[in-house]
Scaffold this active site. Sequence first.
Site, PDB file in Angstrom:
ATOM      1  CG  ASN A 137      -4.405  -3.815  11.441  1.00 56.40           C
ATOM      2  OD1 ASN A 137      -3.960  -3.562  12.851  1.00 56.40           O
ATOM      3  ND2 ASN A 137      -4.659  -2.852  10.936  1.00 56.40           N
ATOM      4  CG  PHE A 430       1.429   0.201   3.560  1.00 52.62           C
ATOM      5  CD1 PHE A 430       0.588   0.862   2.421  1.00 52.62           C
ATOM      6  CD2 PHE A 430       2.638   0.634   3.879  1.00 52.62           C
ATOM      7  CE1 PHE A 430       1.212   2.047   1.796  1.00 52.62           C
ATOM      8  CE2 PHE A 430       3.182   1.826   3.370  1.00 52.62           C
ATOM      9  CZ  PHE A 430       2.681   2.532   2.281  1.00 52.62           C
ATOM     10  CB  CYS A 431      -3.461  -3.622   7.057  1.00 53.71           C
ATOM     11  SG  CYS A 431      -4.588  -3.005   6.062  1.00 53.71           S
ATOM     12  CG  ASN A 432       3.110  -3.253   9.590  1.00 50.73           C
ATOM     13  OD1 ASN A 432       3.133  -2.968  10.744  1.00 50.73           O
ATOM     14  ND2 ASN A 432       3.906  -3.932   8.910  1.00 50.73           N
TER      15      ASN A 432
END
Length: 816
Positions: A137, A430-432
């Site tokens: 992100n 995982f902020c992806n």
Amino acid sequence: MDAAKQEFLKEFGEHYGYPNTPKTIDQIRATEFNRLRDLVYLDHAGATLYSELQMESIFGDLTSKVYGNPHSQSDSSSATLEIVKDARQQVLDYCNASPKDYKCIFTFGATAALKLVGEAFPWSCDSTFMYTMENHNSVLGIREYALGQGAASIAVDIKENEAPGVSGENIAMKISPHQVQRRKVAGLLEGKPDGHVYNLFAFPSECNFSGLRFDLDLVKIIKEHSSRDLGISSVCKNGQWMVLIDAAKGCATMPPDLSKYPADFVTISFYKLFGYPTGLGALIVRNDAAKLLKKTYFSGGTVAASIADIDFIKRREGIEELFEDGTVSFLSIASVRHGFKILRSLTASAISRHTKSLALYTRKMLLALRHCNGSNVCIIYGHQSSMELCYEMGPIVSFNLKRADGSWYGYREVEKLASLSGIQLRTGCFCNPGACAKYLGLSHLDLLSNTEAGHVCWDDHDVINGKPTGAVRVSFGYMSTYEEAKKFIDFVASSFVSSQNDICHGNQLEGIEKGSPDTGYHLKSITIYPIKSCGGFCSRSWPLSKNGLKHDREWILMSLNGEILTQKKVPEMCFISTFIDLSQGILFVESPHCKERLQIKLESGVNHGAMEELELYGQRYKVYNYSKETNVWFSEAIGKPCTLFRYSSTEHDFMLNKTKGVATCRDTKSTLNFPNEAQFLLVSEESVSDLNRRLCSDVQKDICVTAMQVDASRFRPNLVVSGGRPYGEDGWRTIRIGNTYFRSLGGCNRCQMINFSQNAGEVQKSNEPFATLASYRRVKGKILFGILLKYESSDEEQQHDYSWLHIGQHVHPESI
């Protein structure tokens, strides 16, 4: 050495354990990571661990030397400046970057480094920001700067390409674009005054979701080939391409060699490299690329001169000085060299081989797991079906688990059970978001639907509409061991691989004795908890109201920022004892931290302040507040500022979640005070006894260290019944106590709060009894014990409010 480890070493021993370095992995763990003991830490992609010897060196350094502000000319400041310069060089050396070509800018983490690039990049309406789907992100956030300046943004997939390029040259990779994103921005000019157009391509050296390592040849391919050769001429205009590598994850085990792959920007994070310091990162930038960045804000250290009352500044010419706002975190920077010392002693290549061997072993063992019906247990993301060594994969294993019937285990269930086994891992996206959607097969419609259903990062919505919303991730660091990987594999096998017995029983709960009659129950105890999460009191008789037991959970404590306080957040709340004297109309409250016993009048309006509204568990409540003196008393009792509120009657419906099966049924509309799910929690004394027998059996099998017994109060029930058979309550549909009827809403999903106990005035936590319950009371991710009830009051009972419960009353269940 056992046979399993011998087999592992036979296959991976050449790469595992640093055989050609001063310390083996076993010596490293024994001398530098004593604090881990039996803890298995498998979240090195989130944050790796600092060495204890590393911290001793840092502490010795900081306590023996004087480091002054480097923006000065004193001796201590000059010494600090030299330390900072040396740290910059170590960062460049780690990525094999010549100081003639690159500079190191220290930032407040890798995210700040990415933000710096985004806000200072020379965007124009003709620019393009292109990025791989597998990006954090923090990289996707650069898109906001690009779109805000009228540039185009586009996500791409990187695929192998065996067809020759237009020029006849064979390009190994093909770029497959997604849809172009643009915003209409008024008042922007085409191009730049110098006529140049600059584009930016961003990719991670290693995907933090799947562990896929990107081929760094991408740097040369993007920079040296036109958009026509790359197959993206329809979405990208001509211009100069610049390349950003997000190496925050990949740098820990395989730093990019910038002498071979001359990227323009590389971001790194030091706590991902060696655990400490946090809050410090770096941007490695090519000198010619740095000259194109446009800085607007200025601060101390970034200007050579400024005049306060006229528009005049003279910026510094040094790249580092120009972009490092304010005083750098010089004490953290001084600590960096001690981390690099560890990495140099082991070498990055040896760390890569060591961690990769553990990841390959883990993938291999997970893929080999089968349910008794032959179906796969584990789906691994970013990994091909071939069992050959995948050198393009880093030390990350991202996966989800399936049941024998093909349904998914929720990743939160995996995380909770892993924690009980002393295994720390990470779950979610995982902020992806790009990699998550790509590997899980989530469409735009799925993602929007999940968001509308209330799913956000770090919540418990792990499976929606039959699809996982995230994954489980284990990741290895330079100090990880075979024993940790093996313990994790054994945990998955014992907790999620179905036997034939599991298949036969489906999702039915274990523990129910067959053949014995479901009769002979009576009410053993009644407990009222006036203040949510504080201590309750027992009574031989107690009246009912339309909300449940009269005055049960009628008060709550709230922090000054509006957070509802519970024992999960404030364990000290368990030491607050309560008692209600109905004849006097007083709630008595005591705490070992307060000298005076607090008295609160029950009569409506007495001691109350103003009425207000608050939202809790998806519904709005009308509440009364209390005086400053009352709030001070509770603040002293729990050791933090808080306010007391009392529920006031209001018309609302509380709709609980609908799921199939009696054990997890939530299909009712009830009037509630402040409970989490239902008006009543009922626990069977026989079920508690059966649990205690299992706890003792576990001790005899050396499953846990010390024997323990729990009583019904550990589960904070309102009603305890005695008689009948253990877990007979699982099948109840309705019950009658005296002349009062209740409807079962299904089993109560327990959390680790039942592992907290009071001992000698302290709150202590263990893994029990939650771990034992998880071994035989787990259904579709829920660990059930006790049942939730709704009071089926008649209109006459609600009007007169005269129904009472009494200890000793017979309990008559009606089963399904």
